[in-house]
Design a protein around this motif. Structure first.
Motif, short mmCIF file in Angstrom:
data_model
loop_
_atom_site.label_atom_id
_atom_site.label_comp_id
_atom_site.label_asym_id
_atom_site.label_seq_id
_atom_site.Cartn_x
_atom_site.Cartn_y
_atom_site.Cartn_z
N UNK A 65 43.12 38.27 -28.65
CA UNK A 65 42.97 37.23 -27.64
C UNK A 65 42.42 35.95 -28.26
N UNK A 66 41.44 36.07 -29.13
CA UNK A 66 40.90 34.91 -29.83
C UNK A 66 41.98 34.22 -30.66
N UNK A 67 42.79 35.02 -31.33
CA UNK A 67 43.86 34.47 -32.17
C UNK A 67 44.88 33.71 -31.33
N UNK A 68 45.20 34.23 -30.14
CA UNK A 68 46.16 33.56 -29.28
C UNK A 68 45.60 32.23 -28.77
N UNK A 69 44.33 32.20 -28.44
CA UNK A 69 43.71 30.94 -28.01
C UNK A 69 43.76 29.91 -29.13
N UNK A 70 43.47 30.34 -30.35
CA UNK A 70 43.52 29.42 -31.50
C UNK A 70 44.94 28.93 -31.73
N UNK A 71 45.94 29.84 -31.59
CA UNK A 71 47.34 29.46 -31.79
C UNK A 71 47.73 28.37 -30.80
N UNK A 72 47.34 28.53 -29.55
CA UNK A 72 47.67 27.53 -28.54
C UNK A 72 46.96 26.20 -28.82
N UNK A 73 45.70 26.29 -29.25
CA UNK A 73 44.96 25.08 -29.57
C UNK A 73 45.56 24.36 -30.77
N UNK A 74 46.02 25.12 -31.75
CA UNK A 74 46.64 24.52 -32.94
C UNK A 74 47.95 23.85 -32.57
N UNK A 75 48.73 24.50 -31.73
CA UNK A 75 50.01 23.93 -31.29
C UNK A 75 49.78 22.62 -30.54
N UNK A 76 48.68 22.55 -29.78
CA UNK A 76 48.37 21.35 -29.00
C UNK A 76 47.70 20.26 -29.85
N UNK A 77 47.36 20.58 -31.12
CA UNK A 77 46.78 19.59 -32.01
C UNK A 77 45.28 19.48 -31.99
N UNK A 78 44.60 20.48 -31.40
CA UNK A 78 43.14 20.42 -31.29
C UNK A 78 42.40 21.21 -32.36
N UNK A 79 42.96 22.33 -32.78
CA UNK A 79 42.23 23.26 -33.64
C UNK A 79 41.82 22.63 -34.96
N UNK A 80 42.63 21.73 -35.49
CA UNK A 80 42.37 21.15 -36.82
C UNK A 80 41.63 19.81 -36.75
N UNK A 81 41.03 19.51 -35.64
CA UNK A 81 40.41 18.20 -35.40
C UNK A 81 39.63 17.64 -36.60
N UNK A 82 38.73 18.41 -37.26
CA UNK A 82 37.93 17.79 -38.33
C UNK A 82 38.67 17.59 -39.65
N UNK A 83 39.90 18.10 -39.76
CA UNK A 83 40.63 18.03 -41.03
C UNK A 83 41.31 16.69 -41.22
N UNK A 84 41.64 16.35 -42.48
CA UNK A 84 42.41 15.12 -42.73
C UNK A 84 43.78 15.17 -42.05
#
Length: 427
Positions: A65-84
């Motif tokens: 479940x945690x992995x699916x939430x991260x996948x959705x956040x990454x697809x939406x462009x949020x998960x990598x916020x602090x990265x270049x």
């Protein structure tokens, strides 16, 4: 007054919080509520999250479940916020991360941000940041995208059974033999090793006990011959993925070194301050959640015919907590802003102040919220016991509060310097 400082948060950051809230309501909240996933966040959470028959490890469906939430956040462009931006991030700032983490924690328990295991739809991504800063070009090509996609991950093998806060007296050693290193020793509180492809093992390669120089970090495959998970350490809050590992003549190639030989402690030290300010912000948000809930309950609970909120015995402890929250928020925002302006090491004393005070304050707020709620507050139908048990951990980990206070004293009395360690760039 002419030239007065504006203490408002940047407009783009305030607007981004609204974007994140909208994403949570559209994508994350429905996922949290479908298929009885709410069991991971209500009074059943510890049983739902914990595989009691498998050493107390997190259950597979919980981690899925945690992995699916991260996948959705990454697809939406949020998960990598602090990265270049070249890695799909938004060049997120330390101030931005602190504000986001506080904002999320103020919402309480949820799939958007679960403090127990550092899960968040806006990822901390410490492993990626370390790899970008210290990895060779070959290591970055091999690791960065796999880390972001969850295909690879590494744990941190720093603490040892007999040496916790003082990493310079590390007993794990690595001896070079040709193009290989042979590692022997033990590590404890090795979080996440059950899913990690590698363990970032810190071992003394030169120098003597107490020296900061001479410790090297190695990317060690968790399936390497001689690498054994001895046990998973059960904790105040379950499940557990904190392992005690043993290394017996584990061989790794010279190319497995992350960063420079002998400068392993600087690798971790580089991001300690960034981690600590974000963790302090999370504790601040959780404290605010507890106070908010206590105030709301005090307004509607009417023992002896009048609301609890009319009693100064209820009001004053919450007033004191709210006052400390407001002062701490100002210091966290200032400190994170200064980190962005002047570098992470320029405010090491303030980071330590934020960290130890926020963790202590969160525990006090959770305890007071329990008291205001009475028996209901002590039950698992409210999140306060979970918040207390989790944040009590942070008064020890990430540098115990006594260590943080010692650091502040070191800067106050001139025993320490607020400069980046040799070999560590502030850029």
């Amino acid at each position: 007054m002419s030239g007065a400082t504006n203490f408002n948060l940047p407009d783009d950051l305030v607007n981004y919080l609204k974007v994140l809230d909208d994403f949570i309501e559209r994508e994350i909240r429905p996922l949290e509520e479908q298929d009885d996933n709410i069991r991971f966040f209500d009074h059943r959470r510890e049983d739902a999250r914990t595989d009691w028959e498998r050493g107390g490890l997190p259950t597979e469906d919980w981690e899925a479940l945690l992995a699916e939430a991260k996948r959705r956040a990454d697809k939406a462009g949020h998960f990598r916020y602090p990265l270049p931006r070249e890695y799909g991030g938004q060049n997120g700032t330390n101030l931005g991360m602190a504000v986001i983490r506080e904002h999320f924690a103020t919402k309480g328990l949820g799939l958007h941000n679960d403090l127990q295991n550092e899960h968040s739809i806006v990822g901390n991504n410490v492993g990626v940041l370390l790899m970008l800063a210290y990895g060779s070009e070959q290591q970055k090509a091999e690791w960065v995208e796999d880390l972001l996609q969850g295909r690879k991950r590494f744990s941190f093998g720093i603490s040892e059974p007999d040496h916790g806060s003082d990493a310079t007296h590390m007993e794990t050693t690595a001896v070079r033999e040709g193009d290989e290193w042979i590692i022997n020793g033990e590590k404890t509180w090795n979080t996440g090793i059950h899913k990690a492809s590698h363990d970032l093992i810190f071992a003394r390669t030169s120098g003597k006990a107490g020296d900061g120089f001479g410790i090297t970090c190695f990317l060690v495959p968790s399936g390497a011959p001689g690498f054994t998970v001895k046990e998973y350490l059960w904790t105040f809050n379950m499940p557990t993925d904190h392992a005690h590992v043993v290394l017996e003549n584990v061989r790794v190639p010279h190319s497995s070194i992350l960063g420079e030989e002998g400068r392993g402690l600087q690798v971790v030290q580089h991001f300690f301050n960034e981690n600590r300010i974000r963790q302090a912000a999370s504790s601040l948000g959780a404290a605010q959640y507890c106070v908010n809930e206590a105030v709301s309950y005090a307004k509607i609970r009417k023992p002896f015919g009048k609301a609890l909120a009319t009693n100064q015995g209820i009001q004053f402890p919450l007033v004191e907590l709210q006052t400390q929250i407001e002062m701490l928020r100002a210091l966290i925002h200032k400190t994170a802003w200064m980190m962005d302006e002047y570098g992470a090491f320029s405010v090491s004393d303030k980071v330590s102040m934020c960290n130890y005070w926020a963790n202590r304050l969160c525990c006090q707020a959770a305890d007071q919220a329990m008291q205001v709620h009475g028996g209901l507050g002590y039950s698992r139908y409210k999140a306060f016991e979970h918040i207390y048990r989790h944040h009590r951990r942070y008064r020890i980990t990430e540098g115990a509060e006594e260590i943080q206070m010692r650091r502040v004293a070191g800067y106050m009395f001139g025993f320490m310097s607020q400069k980046a360690p040799k070999g560590v760039s502030e850029d």
